[in-house]
Every structure is written in structure tokens, then in C-alpha cells.
Design a protein around this motif. Structure first.
Motif, PDB file in Angstrom:
ATOM      1  N   ILE A 169      -1.750  12.572   2.872  1.00 57.69           N
ATOM      2  CA  ILE A 169      -2.924  11.701   2.868  1.00 57.69           C
ATOM      3  C   ILE A 169      -4.178  12.514   3.173  1.00 57.69           C
ATOM      4  N   SER A 170      -5.180  12.387   2.323  1.00 55.05           N
ATOM      5  CA  SER A 170      -6.477  13.022   2.546  1.00 55.05           C
ATOM      6  C   SER A 170      -7.554  12.070   2.039  1.00 55.05           C
ATOM      7  N   LYS A 171      -8.783  12.339   2.408  1.00 48.41           N
ATOM      8  CA  LYS A 171      -9.888  11.478   1.988  1.00 48.41           C
ATOM      9  C   LYS A 171      -9.985  11.422   0.466  1.00 48.41           C
ATOM     10  N   LYS A 172      -9.882  12.572  -0.178  1.00 50.08           N
ATOM     11  CA  LYS A 172      -9.991  12.624  -1.632  1.00 50.08           C
ATOM     12  C   LYS A 172      -8.878  11.827  -2.295  1.00 50.08           C
ATOM     13  N   LYS A 173      -7.653  11.949  -1.772  1.00 53.62           N
ATOM     14  CA  LYS A 173      -6.528  11.245  -2.380  1.00 53.62           C
ATOM     15  C   LYS A 173      -6.598   9.747  -2.127  1.00 53.62           C
ATOM     16  N   VAL A 174      -7.132   9.356  -0.981  1.00 56.41           N
ATOM     17  CA  VAL A 174      -7.309   7.927  -0.705  1.00 56.41           C
ATOM     18  C   VAL A 174      -8.336   7.337  -1.667  1.00 56.41           C
ATOM     19  N   GLU A 175      -9.387   8.101  -1.958  1.00 53.08           N
ATOM     20  CA  GLU A 175     -10.394   7.645  -2.921  1.00 53.08           C
ATOM     21  C   GLU A 175      -9.775   7.453  -4.300  1.00 53.08           C
ATOM     22  N   LEU A 176      -8.915   8.389  -4.711  1.00 57.22           N
ATOM     23  CA  LEU A 176      -8.286   8.304  -6.027  1.00 57.22           C
ATOM     24  C   LEU A 176      -7.273   7.161  -6.094  1.00 57.22           C
ATOM     25  N   ARG A 220       0.830  -1.208   0.000  1.00 58.07           N
ATOM     26  CA  ARG A 220       0.000   0.000   0.000  1.00 58.07           C
ATOM     27  C   ARG A 220       0.865   1.259   0.000  1.00 58.07           C
ATOM     28  N   VAL A 221       1.992   1.213   0.690  1.00 52.00           N
ATOM     29  CA  VAL A 221       2.914   2.351   0.661  1.00 52.00           C
ATOM     30  C   VAL A 221       3.414   2.574  -0.765  1.00 52.00           C
ATOM     31  N   GLU A 222       3.740   1.488  -1.452  1.00 56.21           N
ATOM     32  CA  GLU A 222       4.212   1.599  -2.836  1.00 56.21           C
ATOM     33  C   GLU A 222       3.129   2.179  -3.737  1.00 56.21           C
ATOM     34  N   ARG A 223       1.894   1.771  -3.491  1.00 55.84           N
ATOM     35  CA  ARG A 223       0.777   2.292  -4.292  1.00 55.84           C
ATOM     36  C   ARG A 223       0.561   3.772  -4.007  1.00 55.84           C
ATOM     37  N   LEU A 224       0.657   4.156  -2.754  1.00 51.54           N
ATOM     38  CA  LEU A 224       0.537   5.574  -2.404  1.00 51.54           C
ATOM     39  C   LEU A 224       1.618   6.390  -3.104  1.00 51.54           C
ATOM     40  N   SER A 225       2.831   5.853  -3.100  1.00 51.81           N
ATOM     41  CA  SER A 225       3.960   6.548  -3.724  1.00 51.81           C
ATOM     42  C   SER A 225       3.730   6.743  -5.219  1.00 51.81           C
ATOM     43  N   GLU A 226       3.131   5.747  -5.855  1.00 47.70           N
ATOM     44  CA  GLU A 226       2.842   5.844  -7.287  1.00 47.70           C
ATOM     45  C   GLU A 226       1.865   6.979  -7.586  1.00 47.70           C
ATOM     46  N   HIS A 227       1.059   7.338  -6.585  1.00 43.87           N
ATOM     47  CA  HIS A 227       0.092   8.426  -6.746  1.00 43.87           C
ATOM     48  C   HIS A 227       0.603   9.728  -6.127  1.00 43.87           C
ATOM     49  N   GLY A 228       1.899   9.783  -5.862  1.00 48.29           N
ATOM     50  CA  GLY A 228       2.505  11.012  -5.360  1.00 48.29           C
ATOM     51  C   GLY A 228       2.326  11.251  -3.878  1.00 48.29           C
ATOM     52  N   ILE A 229       1.841  10.245  -3.156  1.00 46.72           N
ATOM     53  CA  ILE A 229       1.650  10.382  -1.705  1.00 46.72           C
ATOM     54  C   ILE A 229       2.857   9.755  -1.028  1.00 46.72           C
ATOM     55  N   THR A 230       3.823  10.579  -0.691  1.00 43.92           N
ATOM     56  CA  THR A 230       5.098  10.082  -0.180  1.00 43.92           C
ATOM     57  C   THR A 230       5.293  10.315   1.313  1.00 43.92           C
ATOM     58  N   SER A 231       4.307  10.911   1.968  1.00 43.21           N
ATOM     59  CA  SER A 231       4.398  11.119   3.410  1.00 43.21           C
ATOM     60  C   SER A 231       2.994  11.211   3.989  1.00 43.21           C
ATOM     61  N   MET A 232       2.903  11.078   5.291  1.00 44.58           N
ATOM     62  CA  MET A 232       1.609  11.119   5.968  1.00 44.58           C
ATOM     63  C   MET A 232       0.873  12.424   5.709  1.00 44.58           C
ATOM     64  N   SER A 233       1.613  13.508   5.611  1.00 45.27           N
ATOM     65  CA  SER A 233       0.994  14.824   5.465  1.00 45.27           C
ATOM     66  C   SER A 233       0.224  14.978   4.162  1.00 45.27           C
ATOM     67  N   PHE A 285      -7.135   4.374  -4.066  1.00 45.45           N
ATOM     68  CA  PHE A 285      -7.729   3.050  -3.844  1.00 45.45           C
ATOM     69  C   PHE A 285      -9.157   3.020  -4.418  1.00 45.45           C
ATOM     70  N   SER A 286     -10.116   3.450  -3.637  1.00 44.86           N
ATOM     71  CA  SER A 286     -11.500   3.516  -4.109  1.00 44.86           C
ATOM     72  C   SER A 286     -12.327   4.270  -3.081  1.00 44.86           C
ATOM     73  N   GLU A 287     -13.525   4.641  -3.473  1.00 42.16           N
ATOM     74  CA  GLU A 287     -14.417   5.333  -2.538  1.00 42.16           C
ATOM     75  C   GLU A 287     -14.799   4.406  -1.391  1.00 42.16           C
ATOM     76  N   ALA A 288     -15.026   3.130  -1.705  1.00 42.98           N
ATOM     77  CA  ALA A 288     -15.384   2.159  -0.669  1.00 42.98           C
ATOM     78  C   ALA A 288     -14.245   1.986   0.329  1.00 42.98           C
ATOM     79  N   PHE A 289     -13.019   1.976  -0.179  1.00 45.52           N
ATOM     80  CA  PHE A 289     -11.852   1.847   0.697  1.00 45.52           C
ATOM     81  C   PHE A 289     -11.753   3.066   1.613  1.00 45.52           C
ATOM     82  N   ALA A 290     -11.964   4.256   1.053  1.00 47.86           N
ATOM     83  CA  ALA A 290     -11.863   5.492   1.838  1.00 47.86           C
ATOM     84  C   ALA A 290     -12.885   5.516   2.966  1.00 47.86           C
TER      85      ALA A 290
END
Length: 266
Positions: free
Chosen positions: A219-226, A204-217, A228-233
Motif C-alpha cells: 500500500i502506498s499513496k500512489k497505489k491508493v490513488e490508482l 475494499r480488500v477485494e478491490r485492492l487485490s484486483e490491483h495487485g495489492i495483496t498485503s499491507m506492504s 480508488f481515487s485521488e480524493a480517496f487517497a
């Protein structure tokens, strides 16, 4: 008699009322943690049965929960060796916030309720970020965002309101009272941090990194939806956001929430 200290069948110094203390009361007083609460009573019961070597079906489940939390904390305390070696991306992502995850496990082992209050066989507990802030000495914002990060990575699980026993939900509502600007405290369960869970977190960290999310700061609901998915968020943001959280999310989306305000993990 020492003022405000009562022993078995002793009298109140002012009203001369007799106070009877049973063995569980005495253990609670000796332990000195949240005396008078259901958690303190349960811990006293577990301590007594352990000292007497008594094992029963409920106790067997409690022992499994205790061992889970203790093993998790042992893994987290050795994270700079084992997690860094086997899951380097995960370690880099969460290393600054490991004490918060360790705290949640420590809080869990101290707040084991009866099995009937569990969810899918796992103990559940609640804690507000305001209380967590006081214990761990980190800003409430950090605590809140770290909890969301751990949930995204599968290192903890937030429970939906419909999955929470009514007895516990009533406690959460009592804590909030009439302060509707605050949402209800979150209820959590924590899995065993075994190789499978940590491997999934690494992915999941690798997937976040692929979407430009490289640190905790970041992470947002909108970015988690993009990412992974809305259901995941919805599994991460299980409760309606409070006014404070809505403002936090909006400021992040407007790029006004800078990393240095959040003590980034990088």
C-alpha cells in the motif's frame, strides 16, 4: 509520611507547603494512568459518576463511546472466529495487525474527551506512531503503515486539520515543537465495527487485490490513488508527509522496500 506521596491537606516534607487533593485527584492517583492530564481527569469523573449512578446528557454520550470501543475490542478478540468466517479476505489481509487495531480502540476508550471536542458525534483522539511503537512493541514503520491500511479499509478515520478543534491542535503542535522534519500527530475517530463497516472493508480488500495489492506492504499513496481515487487517497494521507515518510514512499516505488522488512501479513 512516605516521600513524594501526599494525602488530603498534607504538607510537603521540605517546603512545608500544604497540598490539597480533591476526590478526583484521589481517583486519578488510584488509577495511576497519565495522572494530571485532562484524560486522567475525565476518566476520574466518569468513574465517580458511574460508581454513584449519576447520568447526565454528556455522560450518556460518553457511555455510547465507551460501549462502542468495548464492542469493537470484543469483535477483534474473536476475529479468528467471526471475522474469518464472515469476511475471510479481510481477515487474511489484517490478521497480523489486529493487535494494533485493538490497541487503537483501547487507547480511544481511555482518551474520551468532552462531546464538544467530537467530530460528527464520534470521539476523537491523537497518538503518534513513535508513542504507539513503545506501547505495542512493533516498529514505527509497521505502526505507520498499519494505520494507513486501517484507514484505507475504513476501520479507522483520520481527521483533516480543519476538522480538529483548536484546543487539540495546539496540543499536537506543542508535541512537535520546532522539529519540522516530523509531521503533526494524527487525530483519529473509530466507527462501530458492525456488519456494514466490515462488509465495506471486505469489498475494499477485494478491490485492492484486483490491483495487485495483496498485503499491507504494497500500500502506498500512489497505489491508493490508482485503486480508488485521488480524493480517496487524501482521506488516508491527510497531512503533508514528513521527510521520513517521503523517503519510505520513494523506496517503495523503487522496489527497495522488501516485504520481509515489514513483517508481511501473508
Amino acid at each position: 509520611m512516605t516521600k513524594d506521596v501526599y494525602r488530603c491537606y498534607s504538607k510537603d516534607a521540605e517546603k512545608h507547603t500544604v497540598h490539597g487533593l480533591n476526590i478526583f485527584d484521589l481517583i486519578e492517583i488510584r488509577e495511576g494512568v497519565e495522572i494530571g492530564t485532562v484524560y486522567s481527569m475525565n476518566n476520574a469523573r466518569r468513574r465517580l459518576t458511574s460508581d454513584l449512578g449519576i447520568v447526565y446528557s454528556e455522560r450518556q454520550w460518553e457511555i455510547l463511546q465507551e460501549e462502542k470501543y468495548e464492542k469493537n475490542m470484543d469483535i477483534l478478540q474473536r476475529a479468528d472466529v467471526e471475522i474469518q468466517r464472515d469476511f475471510p479476505n479481510l481477515f487474511s489481509f489484517i490478521k497480523s495487525y489486529l493487535p494494533l487495531l485493538e490497541h487503537l480502540n483501547d487507547w480511544g476508550v481511555k482518551h474520551i474527551l468532552e462531546k464538544e471536542h467530537s467530530f460528527k458525534g464520534e470521539n476523537i483522539f491523537f497518538q503518534s506512531t513513535t508513542h504507539m511503537e513503545k506501547i505495542v512493541g512493533r516498529d514505527q514503520t509497521i505502526c505507520s503503515r498499519a494505520i494507513n491500511m486501517f484507514t484505507v479499509l475504513g476501520l479507522i478515520q483520520k481527521l483533516r486539520e480543519e476538522d480538529i478543534p483548536n484546543s487539540l491542535m495546539s496540543v499536537a503542535k506543542a508535541i512537535r515543537g520546532g522539529r519540522n522534519e516530523f509531521r503533526l500527530v494524527n487525530f483519529f475517530s473509530i466507527p462501530v465495527l458492525n456488519h456494514q463497516i466490515l462488509s465495506e472493508a471486505e469489498e475494499r480488500v477485494e478491490r485492492l487485490s484486483e490491483h495487485g495489492i495483496t498485503s499491507m506492504s504494497l500500500i502506498s499513496k500512489k497505489k491508493v490513488e490508482l485503486c480508488f481515487s485521488e480524493a480517496f487517497a487524501k482521506k488516508v494521507y491527510v497531512n503533508p508527509m514528513s521527510i521520513w515518510e517521503q523517503l519510505l514512499e520513494e523506496s517503495l516505488e523503487r522496489h527497495l522496500y522488501y516485504d520481509y522488512d515489514l513483517e508481511p501479513a501473508d
